[in-house]
Design a protein around this motif. Structure first.
Motif, PDB file in Angstrom:
ATOM      1  N   ASP A 169       0.899  -1.244  -0.036  1.00 39.78           N
ATOM      2  CA  ASP A 169      -0.018   0.239   0.197  1.00 39.78           C
ATOM      3  C   ASP A 169       0.786   1.075  -0.070  1.00 39.78           C
ATOM      4  N   VAL A 170       0.498   2.053  -0.847  1.00 39.32           N
ATOM      5  CA  VAL A 170       1.044   3.533  -0.869  1.00 39.32           C
ATOM      6  C   VAL A 170       0.682   4.347   0.102  1.00 39.32           C
ATOM      7  N   ALA A 171       1.583   4.666   1.176  1.00 41.82           N
ATOM      8  CA  ALA A 171       1.098   5.129   2.482  1.00 41.82           C
ATOM      9  C   ALA A 171       0.361   6.405   2.384  1.00 41.82           C
ATOM     10  N   ASN A 172       0.713   7.150   1.572  1.00 42.53           N
ATOM     11  CA  ASN A 172       0.197   8.776   1.457  1.00 42.53           C
ATOM     12  C   ASN A 172      -1.166   8.879   0.572  1.00 42.53           C
ATOM     13  N   GLU A 173      -1.453   7.853   0.077  1.00 45.01           N
ATOM     14  CA  GLU A 173      -2.751   7.797  -0.642  1.00 45.01           C
ATOM     15  C   GLU A 173      -4.013   7.164   0.128  1.00 45.01           C
ATOM     16  N   GLY A 174      -5.232   7.855  -0.214  1.00 46.70           N
ATOM     17  CA  GLY A 174      -6.269   7.506   0.405  1.00 46.70           C
ATOM     18  C   GLY A 174      -6.496   7.690   2.076  1.00 46.70           C
ATOM     19  N   ALA A 175      -7.462   7.153   2.577  1.00 44.54           N
ATOM     20  CA  ALA A 175      -7.630   7.441   3.958  1.00 44.54           C
ATOM     21  C   ALA A 175      -6.449   6.864   4.824  1.00 44.54           C
ATOM     22  N   GLN A 176      -6.587   7.731   6.032  1.00 42.18           N
ATOM     23  CA  GLN A 176      -5.264   7.239   6.918  1.00 42.18           C
ATOM     24  C   GLN A 176      -5.664   6.583   8.102  1.00 42.18           C
ATOM     25  N   SER A 177      -7.169   6.204   8.417  1.00 44.80           N
ATOM     26  CA  SER A 177      -7.653   5.483   9.512  1.00 44.80           C
ATOM     27  C   SER A 177      -8.956   4.793   8.745  1.00 44.80           C
ATOM     28  N   GLY A 178      -9.588   4.235   9.812  1.00 44.57           N
ATOM     29  CA  GLY A 178     -10.818   3.490   9.425  1.00 44.57           C
ATOM     30  C   GLY A 178     -10.603   2.037   9.557  1.00 44.57           C
ATOM     31  N   GLY A 179     -11.765   1.242   9.414  1.00 45.17           N
ATOM     32  CA  GLY A 179     -11.640  -0.133   9.614  1.00 45.17           C
ATOM     33  C   GLY A 179     -11.025  -0.917   8.479  1.00 45.17           C
ATOM     34  N   SER A 180     -11.061  -0.217   7.103  1.00 48.06           N
ATOM     35  CA  SER A 180     -10.419  -0.979   6.038  1.00 48.06           C
ATOM     36  C   SER A 180      -9.481  -0.105   5.382  1.00 48.06           C
ATOM     37  N   VAL A 181      -8.766   0.505   6.449  1.00 44.68           N
ATOM     38  CA  VAL A 181      -7.695   1.522   5.899  1.00 44.68           C
ATOM     39  C   VAL A 181      -6.677   0.622   5.043  1.00 44.68           C
ATOM     40  N   GLY A 182      -6.298   1.710   3.975  1.00 46.64           N
ATOM     41  CA  GLY A 182      -5.285   0.891   2.895  1.00 46.64           C
ATOM     42  C   GLY A 182      -6.055   0.199   1.924  1.00 46.64           C
ATOM     43  N   ALA A 183      -5.163  -0.208   0.998  1.00 50.26           N
ATOM     44  CA  ALA A 183      -5.549  -0.727  -0.074  1.00 50.26           C
ATOM     45  C   ALA A 183      -6.263  -1.922   0.337  1.00 50.26           C
ATOM     46  N   ASP A 184      -7.576  -2.334  -0.681  1.00 43.74           N
ATOM     47  CA  ASP A 184      -8.574  -3.421  -0.319  1.00 43.74           C
ATOM     48  C   ASP A 184      -8.302  -4.618  -1.443  1.00 43.74           C
TER      49      ASP A 184
END
Length: 228
Positions: A169-184
């Motif tokens: 997962d590219v750390a600075n892309e998308g949400a930084q928190s949440g249940g399904s944080v990061g690439a799914d």
């Protein structure tokens, strides 16, 4: 029995044993010539949230990235068994292995590898491939959602044989928190592929053994005739 007939028998048995019987199938609008066997079969490692937040426990079922894509549209995962995908977390990594096939190039500019990434956020993922799971080769990145990669663009054609894929997962892309944080990740499939380690059916083994036996008997008979 003629040598031509025995050659045909033996050749046919070997072809059945080694040729495979995959049928092309469409998954998510993408044609996979290798059918259901095109997809990753084993999880080698899963390291969620290496550079930040990790997903909730229900989203950490790495096994949900195996096999053909099966995302149902549900994004609430009370347990890993109730989930259709795995979330990587911020900067998380997932390594998958093809066990009954290998990823190859196509000697063209067509996509060879397809990443089924789901969810409402665009979450970039870098992609590496490996022959042995130790030495890794970068083949670029997918920029959210389902995307393909042409490994020929990196110098690898039909003679290539990669068994491992690593997604980070590219750390600075998308949400930084949440249940399904990061690439799914729902699934990873090899569009350009060939089978490995095919185990013949018992009947095929019997046909091959009979062919070898007949060939040996014919050779002994010819040698005996030559000595008379």
């Amino acid at each position: 029995m003629t040598r031509r007939w025995m050659g045909a028998l033996l050749g046919g048995a070997c072809a059945v044993a080694l040729g495979g019987g995959a049928q092309a199938e469409d998954f998510g609008g993408v044609d996979f010539p290798g059918g259901i066997s095109s997809f990753a079969d084993a999880v080698v490692s899963y390291q969620p949230g290496l550079d930040g937040a990790s997903p909730s426990a229900g989203f950490q079922g790495a096994f949900n990235a195996l096999g053909a894509p099966d995302y149902s549209g549900a994004n609430s995962c009370a347990t890993t068994a109730a989930c259709d995908f795995v979330s990587l977390g911020v900067g998380g990594a997932l390594v998958l292995q093809f066990t009954n096939n290998v990823l190859t190039g196509s000697d063209s500019d067509a996509d060879d590898l397809w990443i089924f990434e789901i969810g409402p956020d665009v979450e970039d993922t870098t992609v590496d491939v490996s022959v042995d799971g130790i030495t890794w080769i970068s083949v670029g990145a997918v920029t959210g959602s389902t995307r393909g990669i042409d490994i020929d663009a990196f110098g690898y054609g039909t003679s290539a044989a990669f068994s491992f894929v690593r997604l980070i997962d590219v750390a600075n892309e998308g949400a930084q928190s949440g249940g399904s944080v990061g690439a799914d990740i729902d699934s990873v499939g090899a569009i350009s592929t060939r089978a490995v380690g095919i185990v013949p059916e018992p009947g095929t083994w019997a046909l091959m053994i009979m062919g070898f036996g007949l060939a040996g008997a014919s050779l002994r008979a010819r040698r005996g005739a030559a000595l008379v």
